[in-house]
Design an enzyme around this catalytic site. Structure first.
Site, short mmCIF file in Angstrom:
data_model
loop_
_atom_site.label_atom_id
_atom_site.label_comp_id
_atom_site.label_asym_id
_atom_site.label_seq_id
_atom_site.Cartn_x
_atom_site.Cartn_y
_atom_site.Cartn_z
N VAL A 161 3.19 9.71 -3.13
CA VAL A 161 1.86 9.16 -3.40
C VAL A 161 1.13 8.75 -2.12
CG1 VAL A 161 2.45 8.37 -5.72
CG2 VAL A 161 2.76 6.81 -3.77
N TYR A 192 5.19 -6.52 1.11
CA TYR A 192 5.11 -6.33 -0.33
C TYR A 192 4.03 -7.23 -0.94
CZ TYR A 192 6.95 -5.39 -5.05
OH TYR A 192 7.12 -5.00 -6.36
N LYS A 232 0.68 -5.88 -2.88
CA LYS A 232 0.45 -6.21 -4.28
C LYS A 232 -0.78 -7.09 -4.48
CE LYS A 232 3.86 -3.82 -5.97
NZ LYS A 232 3.55 -2.60 -6.76
N ASN A 236 2.60 3.07 -10.80
CA ASN A 236 3.83 2.27 -10.90
C ASN A 236 4.73 2.38 -9.67
OD1 ASN A 236 6.21 1.04 -12.62
ND2 ASN A 236 6.97 2.99 -11.85
N SER A 284 2.25 -7.54 -8.86
CA SER A 284 3.50 -8.29 -8.94
C SER A 284 3.18 -9.77 -8.89
CB SER A 284 4.41 -7.93 -7.75
OG SER A 284 5.49 -8.83 -7.64
N ALA A 330 1.40 -8.48 0.56
CA ALA A 330 0.09 -8.00 0.99
C ALA A 330 -0.35 -6.80 0.16
CB ALA A 330 0.12 -7.63 2.47
#
Length: 249
Positions: free
Chosen positions: A66, A157, A161, A92, A144, A159
């Site tokens: 992705v 992570y 999310k 996802n 999250s 940052a």
């Protein structure tokens, strides 16, 4: 109930964990689901996935990174050309590479941002062009609880999310007038491969801090994806739905 009957659904990270559970649910509700994943091993295992008796949908595995713009454009174009539409996208796919701020490398920061944030941007940009032309569609982003509250050792992570939430709000404003809904799901700690390396004492602490006294199950997140992707949520856009058992970090 066939809530997704005849729909074309794209789920990134769709060959394992929450994504796989969502792919199964969507297919059992009548969708043709493209499980887009970078892992060939996980994609190969899709042939062994069983759907409930009477399921009218199916799961089709496709390899995709992705974070690679050219790959994203190619895969989205192929799917749209085959079916003439894309009804829903579930962003996802996600990875972690944890370390406290002084020890986090630039490479680890970039890797997580590229998959968890840039990947959502690239997929949504490609799919939104198809959806707006059709005047309908649903994009479901995965944020999250860490994107809302932050977490020790997860600068990258958190940052990414948090950025997903910002993009969700922005796209809901931009695309709503064109018939496209954009929402996000913010899971709490959920039993997936990501927790495999978490010490048992940390798991116990998280369970104790969660009002419901347990961690989430993949199907509990997948059900929320399904609701937001389906026509049952036809007047819901620009929302971030926490599926976290009430946890406050």
């Amino acid at each position: 109930m066939n809530r997704m009957n005849g729909k074309i659904a794209l789920i990134t990270g769709g060959a394992a964990g929450i994504g796989l559970k969502a792919a199964q649910m969507f297919a059992e509700e009548g969708a043709t689901v493209y499980a887009l994943d970078v892992s060939e091993k996980a994609l190969n295992a899709l042939k062994d996935v069983k759907l409930a008796d009477g399921a009218t949908g199916k799961i089709v595995g496709k390899k995709l990174d992705v974070s690679n713009a050219a790959e994203v454009e190619k895969v989205v174009e192929e799917i749209h050309s085959e079916h003439g539409k894309i009804d829903c996208l579930v962003n996802n796919a996600g990875i972690t590479s944890d370390a406290t701020l002084p020890k986090m490398t630039e490479e680890a920061f970039d890797r997580v941002i590229n998959v968890n944030l840039k990947g959502v941007f690239l997929m949504s940009k490609a799919v939104a062009a198809k959806m707006t032309a059709a005047g309908k569609g649903s994009i479901v982003n995965t944020s999250s609880i860490v994107g809302v509250q932050g977490n020790f050792g997860q600068t990258n992570y958190s940052a990414a999310k948090a950025g997903v939430i910002g993009m969700t709000y922005t796209w809901a404003r931009e695309l709503g007038r064109k018939g496209v809904r954009v929402n996000a799901v913010a899971p709490g700690y959920t039993w997936t491969e990501m927790l495999a390396t978490v010490p048992e004492k940390v798991i116990k602490m998280l369970e104790e801090k969660t009002p419901m006294q347990r961690l989430g199950q993949p199907e509990e997140i997948a059900k929320t994806y399904l609701f937001l992707a389906s026509d049952e949520s036809s007047y819901i856009t620009g929302q971030v739905i926490g599926v976290d058992g009430g946890l406050k970090l």
